[in-house]
Design a protein around this motif. Structure first.
Motif, PDB file in Angstrom:
ATOM      1  N   LEU A  83       0.849  -1.186   0.000  1.00 38.17           N
ATOM      2  CA  LEU A  83       0.000   0.000   0.000  1.00 38.17           C
ATOM      3  C   LEU A  83       0.884   1.235   0.000  1.00 38.17           C
ATOM      4  O   LEU A  83       1.899   1.301   0.694  1.00 38.17           O
TER       5      LEU A  83
ATOM      6  N   PRO B 217      -2.592  -7.014  -2.384  1.00 34.95           N
ATOM      7  CA  PRO B 217      -2.254  -5.821  -1.591  1.00 34.95           C
ATOM      8  C   PRO B 217      -1.542  -6.221  -0.306  1.00 34.95           C
ATOM      9  O   PRO B 217      -1.941  -7.179   0.358  1.00 34.95           O
TER      10      PRO B 217
ATOM     11  N   GLN C 199       0.113  -4.912   3.401  1.00 38.23           N
ATOM     12  CA  GLN C 199       0.260  -3.911   4.451  1.00 38.23           C
ATOM     13  C   GLN C 199       1.687  -3.990   4.984  1.00 38.23           C
ATOM     14  O   GLN C 199       1.979  -4.702   5.951  1.00 38.23           O
TER      15      GLN C 199
ATOM     16  N   TRP D  17      -4.897   0.109   5.819  1.00 37.11           N
ATOM     17  CA  TRP D  17      -6.251  -0.413   5.652  1.00 37.11           C
ATOM     18  C   TRP D  17      -6.643  -1.166   6.914  1.00 37.11           C
ATOM     19  O   TRP D  17      -6.085  -2.239   7.203  1.00 37.11           O
TER      20      TRP D  17
ATOM     21  N   ALA E 209     -10.306  -2.450   4.396  1.00 38.00           N
ATOM     22  CA  ALA E 209      -9.651  -3.458   3.577  1.00 38.00           C
ATOM     23  C   ALA E 209     -10.556  -3.959   2.457  1.00 38.00           C
ATOM     24  O   ALA E 209     -10.123  -4.102   1.309  1.00 38.00           O
TER      25      ALA E 209
ATOM     26  N   ARG F   7      -9.986  -3.301  -1.484  1.00 40.52           N
ATOM     27  CA  ARG F   7      -9.885  -4.425  -2.419  1.00 40.52           C
ATOM     28  C   ARG F   7     -10.894  -4.275  -3.557  1.00 40.52           C
ATOM     29  O   ARG F   7     -10.569  -4.534  -4.723  1.00 40.52           O
TER      30      ARG F   7
ATOM     31  N   LEU G  24      -6.077  -8.450   1.399  1.00 36.00           N
ATOM     32  CA  LEU G  24      -4.903  -7.814   1.985  1.00 36.00           C
ATOM     33  C   LEU G  24      -4.113  -8.815   2.813  1.00 36.00           C
ATOM     34  O   LEU G  24      -4.687  -9.597   3.568  1.00 36.00           O
TER      35      LEU G  24
END
Length: 244
Positions: free
Chosen positions: A86, A109, A111, A119, A124, A128, A153
């Motif tokens: 991200l 994705p 984190q 997120w 999240a 998405r 995520l």
């Protein structure tokens, strides 16, 4: 090149059958792209089906296409997966849009520790969904038979857990080897390209990934933005796998 449209459901039609576009796709075809009766178009379902036909009737709420030919493309193997950290602004979105146009198969994705954008649980799913919309439109623009999957995520721990079952390549400007030196001939596992956020991948994250079997590689002598690194690496990997 004929205009391309995407169905929301798996395509079951074949030559001689009619396919009906409705909702936003019909509006886009009739009001934005202004297709005409008799015009040739292509229609896909994002799952490999590729239909060619001609518009039989055109209205903002419904476009009917009479199918003339059908092809079914197998899912690519091995899959090329972009693990995109991200990032602030729209840099992560720019990355996934370009990667989709260039042929990525899955987008994950991530984190990362240094991700400015965060997120939480509620955000999240919205994030998405937004990424999935960007990917769908980019795949449609690129006339792709398969629309890339946007995975949920992941945390660093979840990413590390995948390293044992995939070929993981962590993009890092100080990596000991060039990506062009990685031998991917005959590779059958998913190839994961891991891209960090603006501040880069934290040392402890690189150590955990390396301990799990990931290779740290660099693209060249310059430092690329998070929005550029993934698409650039994807081009090289596609060439190494014989896709390009």
């Amino acid at each position: 090149m004929a205009l391309h449209f995407v169905l929301d459901e798996p395509a079951v039609a074949g030559p001689g059958d009619a396919v009906v576009l409705t909702g936003s796709e019909a509006h886009h075809a009739a009001s934005v792209r202004r297709v005409r009766v008799g015009e040739e178009v292509t229609v896909g379902d994002g799952r490999g089906a590729w239909l060619t036909g001609r518009c039989e009737s055109v209205a903002p709420r419904e476009v009917v296409v009479r199918i003339e030919t059908r092809m079914d493309s197998p899912a690519p193997r091995p899959r090329v997966v972009l693990v995109q950290a991200l990032a602030k602004g729209d840099r992560d979105e720019l990355a996934i849009q370009a990667a989709t146009e260039l042929g990525v198969d899955v987008i994950v994705p991530w984190q990362a520790a240094r991700s400015v954008s965060r997120w939480d649980a509620a955000k999240a799913e919205k994030g998405r969904a937004r990424w999935a919309t960007i990917v769908r439109e980019a795949a449609k623009q690129a006339h792709r038979a398969w629309i890339p999957e946007v995975a949920p995520l992941v945390t660093t721990a979840e990413l590390v857990a995948r390293a044992g079952e995939s070929r993981v390549l962590v993009l890092e400007p100080s990596g000991p080897d060039r990506l062009t030196e990685v031998d991917l001939r005959g590779e059958e596992r998913d190839v994961l390209l891991v891209v960090g956020p603006e501040g880069g991948i934290a040392p402890e994250e690189r150590e955990r990934l390396s301990a799990a079997g990931a290779a740290t590689v660099r693209l060249g002598e310059s430092v690329l933005r998070t929005s550029t690194a993934g698409p650039a690496a994807l081009v090289l990997v596609s060439a190494a796998l014989g896709r390009w």
